[in-house]
Scaffold this motif. Structure first.
Motif, short mmCIF file in Angstrom:
data_model
loop_
_atom_site.label_atom_id
_atom_site.label_comp_id
_atom_site.label_asym_id
_atom_site.label_seq_id
_atom_site.Cartn_x
_atom_site.Cartn_y
_atom_site.Cartn_z
N UNK A 43 -14.79 -2.27 -10.47
CA UNK A 43 -14.34 -3.23 -9.47
C UNK A 43 -12.83 -3.43 -9.53
N UNK A 44 -12.29 -3.52 -10.72
CA UNK A 44 -10.85 -3.69 -10.88
C UNK A 44 -10.08 -2.47 -10.38
N UNK A 45 -10.61 -1.28 -10.63
CA UNK A 45 -9.97 -0.07 -10.14
C UNK A 45 -9.99 -0.02 -8.62
N UNK A 46 -11.09 -0.41 -8.02
CA UNK A 46 -11.20 -0.43 -6.56
C UNK A 46 -10.23 -1.46 -5.98
N UNK A 47 -10.14 -2.63 -6.61
CA UNK A 47 -9.20 -3.65 -6.15
C UNK A 47 -7.75 -3.15 -6.27
N UNK A 48 -7.43 -2.47 -7.36
CA UNK A 48 -6.08 -1.93 -7.54
C UNK A 48 -5.77 -0.89 -6.47
N UNK A 49 -6.71 -0.03 -6.17
CA UNK A 49 -6.52 0.98 -5.13
C UNK A 49 -6.37 0.32 -3.76
N UNK A 50 -7.15 -0.72 -3.51
CA UNK A 50 -7.05 -1.44 -2.24
C UNK A 50 -5.68 -2.09 -2.10
N UNK A 51 -5.17 -2.68 -3.17
CA UNK A 51 -3.84 -3.29 -3.14
C UNK A 51 -2.77 -2.23 -2.89
N UNK A 52 -2.90 -1.08 -3.51
CA UNK A 52 -1.97 0.02 -3.28
C UNK A 52 -1.97 0.43 -1.81
N UNK A 53 -3.15 0.54 -1.23
CA UNK A 53 -3.25 0.91 0.19
C UNK A 53 -2.58 -0.14 1.08
N UNK A 54 -2.77 -1.41 0.76
CA UNK A 54 -2.14 -2.48 1.53
C UNK A 54 -0.63 -2.38 1.43
N UNK A 55 -0.11 -2.23 0.22
CA UNK A 55 1.33 -2.15 0.02
C UNK A 55 1.93 -0.92 0.70
#
Length: 64
Positions: free
Chosen positions: A4-16
């Motif tokens: 879940x944390x990895x997915x959240x980190x990837x999602x944040x990267x995509x947003x940025x």
């Protein structure tokens, strides 16, 4: 780290990564074209290495 944390980190990267092309697409395209015309592979590699070091250092400082 959990999945879940990895997915959240990837999602944040995509947003940025998506903010600038969304807000200013013409300027982003021009910047990419300018970099493509003037940068050598060595320059791109140095930029990538610098970003990697900054990212790893930031994670290390936050989690330490």
């Amino acid at each position: 780290m959990s999945a879940t944390e990895w997915i959240l980190a990837l999602a944040l990267l995509c947003i940025l990564e998506g903010i600038i092309p969304f807000v200013a697409p013409q300027r982003w395209l021009q910047a990419v074209r300018d970099i493509g015309k003037s940068a050598t592979p060595e320059v791109v590699r140095k930029i990538g290495l610098t970003l990697l070091i900054v990212g790893v250092t930031a994670i290390w400082l936050i989690t330490a």
